[in-house]
Design an enzyme around this catalytic site. Structure first.
Site, PDB file in Angstrom:
ATOM      1  N   ARG A 188       0.741  -1.463  -0.218  1.00 39.95           N
ATOM      2  CA  ARG A 188       0.226  -0.034   0.009  1.00 39.95           C
ATOM      3  C   ARG A 188       1.066   1.230   0.254  1.00 39.95           C
ATOM      4  NH1 ARG A 188      -1.806  -3.700  -1.096  1.00 39.95           N
ATOM      5  NH2 ARG A 188      -3.790  -4.508  -0.442  1.00 39.95           N
ATOM      6  N   SER A 236     -10.264   0.903   4.023  1.00 42.21           N
ATOM      7  CA  SER A 236      -9.605   0.893   4.994  1.00 42.21           C
ATOM      8  C   SER A 236      -9.000   1.955   5.806  1.00 42.21           C
ATOM      9  CB  SER A 236      -8.853  -0.372   4.612  1.00 42.21           C
ATOM     10  OG  SER A 236      -8.621  -2.181   4.312  1.00 42.21           O
ATOM     11  N   GLU A 306      -3.736   3.335   6.425  1.00 40.61           N
ATOM     12  CA  GLU A 306      -3.621   3.327   5.091  1.00 40.61           C
ATOM     13  C   GLU A 306      -4.314   3.754   4.121  1.00 40.61           C
ATOM     14  OE1 GLU A 306      -4.830  -0.281   3.526  1.00 40.61           O
ATOM     15  OE2 GLU A 306      -5.925   0.123   1.825  1.00 40.61           O
TER      16      GLU A 306
HETATM   17  C1  LIG Z   1     -15.157   1.002  -0.534  1.00 35.05           C
HETATM   18  C2  LIG Z   1     -13.323   0.729  -0.406  1.00 35.05           C
HETATM   19  C3  LIG Z   1     -13.139  -0.437  -0.745  1.00 35.05           C
HETATM   20  C4  LIG Z   1     -11.863   0.080  -1.637  1.00 35.05           C
HETATM   21  N1  LIG Z   1     -10.899  -1.960  -0.971  1.00 35.05           N
HETATM   22  C5  LIG Z   1      -9.157  -1.401  -1.234  1.00 35.05           C
HETATM   23  C6  LIG Z   1      -9.067  -2.801  -1.209  1.00 35.05           C
HETATM   24  O1  LIG Z   1      -9.288  -3.064  -1.725  1.00 35.05           O
HETATM   25  N2  LIG Z   1      -7.967  -2.836  -1.551  1.00 35.05           N
HETATM   26  C7  LIG Z   1      -6.964  -1.043  -1.858  1.00 35.05           C
HETATM   27  O2  LIG Z   1      -6.027  -1.137  -2.036  1.00 35.05           O
HETATM   28  N3  LIG Z   1      -7.514  -0.583  -1.504  1.00 35.05           N
HETATM   29  C8  LIG Z   1      -8.836   0.168  -1.313  1.00 35.05           C
HETATM   30  N4  LIG Z   1      -9.810   1.109  -1.327  1.00 35.05           N
HETATM   31  C9  LIG Z   1      -9.053   2.289  -1.247  1.00 35.05           C
HETATM   32  C10 LIG Z   1      -9.111   2.696  -2.978  1.00 35.05           C
HETATM   33  O3  LIG Z   1      -9.574   2.870  -3.642  1.00 35.05           O
HETATM   34  C11 LIG Z   1      -8.081   2.639  -3.123  1.00 35.05           C
HETATM   35  O4  LIG Z   1      -6.430   2.805  -2.425  1.00 35.05           O
HETATM   36  C12 LIG Z   1      -7.407   3.159  -4.094  1.00 35.05           C
HETATM   37  O5  LIG Z   1      -6.080   3.019  -5.402  1.00 35.05           O
HETATM   38  C13 LIG Z   1      -7.255   5.118  -4.413  1.00 35.05           C
HETATM   39  O6  LIG Z   1      -7.360   5.405  -5.432  1.00 35.05           O
HETATM   40  P1  LIG Z   1      -7.622   7.049  -6.057  1.00 35.05           P
HETATM   41  O7  LIG Z   1      -7.597   7.085  -7.147  1.00 35.05           O
HETATM   42  O8  LIG Z   1      -9.009   7.401  -5.236  1.00 35.05           O
HETATM   43  O9  LIG Z   1      -6.275   7.227  -5.108  1.00 35.05           O
HETATM   44  P2  LIG Z   1      -7.172   8.779  -3.961  1.00 35.05           P
HETATM   45  O10 LIG Z   1      -7.725   8.497  -2.889  1.00 35.05           O
HETATM   46  O11 LIG Z   1      -7.320  10.208  -4.772  1.00 35.05           O
HETATM   47  O12 LIG Z   1      -5.220   9.428  -3.458  1.00 35.05           O
HETATM   48  C14 LIG Z   1      -4.799   7.938  -3.099  1.00 35.05           C
HETATM   49  C15 LIG Z   1      -2.886   8.947  -3.020  1.00 35.05           C
HETATM   50  O13 LIG Z   1      -2.491   8.630  -4.603  1.00 35.05           O
HETATM   51  C16 LIG Z   1      -2.010  10.051  -5.175  1.00 35.05           C
HETATM   52  N5  LIG Z   1      -2.036  10.410  -6.066  1.00 35.05           N
HETATM   53  C17 LIG Z   1      -3.333  10.036  -6.983  1.00 35.05           C
HETATM   54  N6  LIG Z   1      -3.454  10.018  -8.169  1.00 35.05           N
HETATM   55  C18 LIG Z   1      -2.544  10.543  -7.912  1.00 35.05           C
HETATM   56  C19 LIG Z   1      -0.860  10.852  -9.677  1.00 35.05           C
HETATM   57  N7  LIG Z   1      -2.328  10.781 -10.526  1.00 35.05           N
HETATM   58  N8  LIG Z   1      -0.133  10.884  -9.600  1.00 35.05           N
HETATM   59  C20 LIG Z   1       0.563  10.936  -7.737  1.00 35.05           C
HETATM   60  N9  LIG Z   1      -0.066  10.493  -6.997  1.00 35.05           N
HETATM   61  C21 LIG Z   1      -1.718  10.359  -7.490  1.00 35.05           C
HETATM   62  C22 LIG Z   1      -3.129  10.960  -4.031  1.00 35.05           C
HETATM   63  O14 LIG Z   1      -2.159  12.197  -4.007  1.00 35.05           O
HETATM   64  C23 LIG Z   1      -3.275  10.669  -2.616  1.00 35.05           C
HETATM   65  O15 LIG Z   1      -1.498  10.069  -1.732  1.00 35.05           O
HETATM   66  C24 LIG Z   1     -10.524   1.232  -0.661  1.00 35.05           C
HETATM   67  C25 LIG Z   1     -11.541   2.458  -1.110  1.00 35.05           C
HETATM   68  C26 LIG Z   1     -12.614   2.861  -0.701  1.00 35.05           C
HETATM   69  C27 LIG Z   1     -13.464   3.529  -1.343  1.00 35.05           C
END
Ligand SMILES: Cc1cc2nc3c(=O)[nH]c(=O)nc-3n(C[C@H](O)[C@H](O)[C@H](O)COP(=O)(O)OP(=O)(O)OC[C@H]3O[C@@H](n4cnc5c(N)ncnc54)[C@H](O)[C@@H]3O)c2cc1C
Length: 312
Positions: A188, A236, A306
């Site tokens: 992560r 999480s 996380e």
């Molecule tokens: C219902 C639910 C279930 C989930 N289940 C899982 C799971 O099973 N496994 C898991 O690993 N995660 C899970 N997650 C967490 C989340 O979905 C993941 O971490 C996902 O990959 C985050 O992507 P995001 O685009 O929303 O990133 P964001 O939340 O917008 O950002 C996350 C991080 O990435 C950085 N970031 C985003 N885009 C970029 C970019 N283009 N360049 C540089 N930095 C960037 C941001 O600055 C931040 O630090 C879950 C979340 C929810 C709400």
């Protein structure tokens, strides 16, 4: 944000052709539906504009945060100072949401996808093309950029298992292609030597569409049964400590259903906190501190976050 500050940010963004939203509530851009305003939320039209914003922010010393779909973020109530950049919204250029097959060889089928592509859309693309490897991502929301930065994973697999290379914008604003081998991808957490992920090449394998579909269906069903998917949350809250599961530790100290203000520990999955309508970031933060201290006191285990906490 006062007018003077807005005028300053406006001057920093002079020449920027994409959409800019000033004082934009981050509660509208996070799955938690929590968060104060970003001073400037910007949506670049193309890579050149993204590079330029990164250069400008650096030279003018304006803080810059990359946003994906906000599914792993807790934004504090005071909001975010500086510039927040989104590539995943439809307000950003379409190029950030491209998916193309670039080659096929004995190693597999190589797909390039922009950082703004949503993971469910990418998964759907792989199903349509009969490509296997991304099934573990079924039920993980967010963008590919966020998934790379978080090294998102489930069911024992993660993005790093597929990652061939990453296209980034480095600190100086230059576009660089990095082989995955040269990047630190941990549980992560990914460290890129730069500011923004603009896209990534994933290596997939030819598979049987029906089998791929069945695996995805199974994963989605399991997530629906075990996670509060219909309520605002950020996935999480804590990482699983080595050889343990965070939800079991939280459950063992009696925190199931615990609440502060409108923030509640999910009954269905104790490592999820739900926004039960109008929760403030401070409620969630207090609940996180309470869980962490209780788990540490009663089990001796220190939980690591996380979810990413940003803002002031
Ligand atoms: C219902 C639910 C279930 C989930 N289940 C899982 C799971 O099973 N496994 C898991 O690993 N995660 C899970 N997650 C967490 C989340 O979905 C993941 O971490 C996902 O990959 C985050 O992507 P995001 O685009 O929303 O990133 P964001 O939340 O917008 O950002 C996350 C991080 O990435 C950085 N970031 C985003 N885009 C970029 C970019 N283009 N360049 C540089 N930095 C960037 C941001 O600055 C931040 O630090 C879950 C979340 C929810 C709400």
């Amino acid at each position: 944000m006062n007018t003077k500050r807005q005028n300053y940010l406006n001057s920093v963004l002079t020449g920027f052709k994409g959409v800019v939203l000033f004082n934009e509530p981050m509660s509208q851009h996070t799955s938690f539906k929590i968060g104060g305003p970003a001073e400037a939320l910007v949506f670049p039209e193309n890579e050149a504009e993204l590079s330029e914003i990164i250069r400008l922010a650096r030279t003018k010393r304006v803080p810059l945060l990359m946003l994906g779909e906000g599914t792993n973020l807790l934004v504090r109530d005071g909001g975010i100072r500086g510039i927040v950049v989104s590539l995943s919204s439809k307000l950003a250029g379409d190029g950030f949401r491209n998916i193309v097959q670039i080659k096929e060889d004995a190693g597999g089928v190589y797909i390039y996808a922009g950082a703004g592509v949503s993971l469910p859309i990418l998964l759907n693309y792989t199903v349509q093309k009969g490509l296997s490897g991304l099934e573990f991502a079924a039920g993980i929301p967010g963008s590919l950029g966020g998934a790379v930065i978080m090294n998102a994973g489930s069911y024992g697999k993660e993005i790093r298992d597929l990652l061939d290379s990453v296209r980034i914008v480095d600190r100086g604003g230059d576009i660089v292609e990095l082989p995955a081998k040269g990047i630190s991808l941990r549980y992560r957490s990914t460290h890129i030597p730069g500011i923004a992920v603009v896209g990534a090449v994933l290596r997939l394998q030819r598979g049987e569409t029906e089998r791929i579909r069945a695996t995805i269906k199974e994963h989605l069903l399991r997530k629906k049964e075990t996670q509060p998917v219909a309520r605002p949350n950020a996935g999480s809250i804590f990482k699983n400590p080595e050889g343990m599961t965070a939800w079991k530790l939280i459950d063992s100290v009696g925190m199931r259903g615990a609440s502060i203000g409108k923030a509640i520990v999910s009954e269905r999955h104790t490592n999820f906190i739900i926004n039960n309508g109008g929760a403030k970031a401070r409620d969630v933060l207090s609940l996180i501190r309470l869980i962490g201290s209780r788990v540490e006191r009663e089990t001796g285990v220190t939980l690591e976050l996380e979810v990413r906490i940003v803002g002031a």
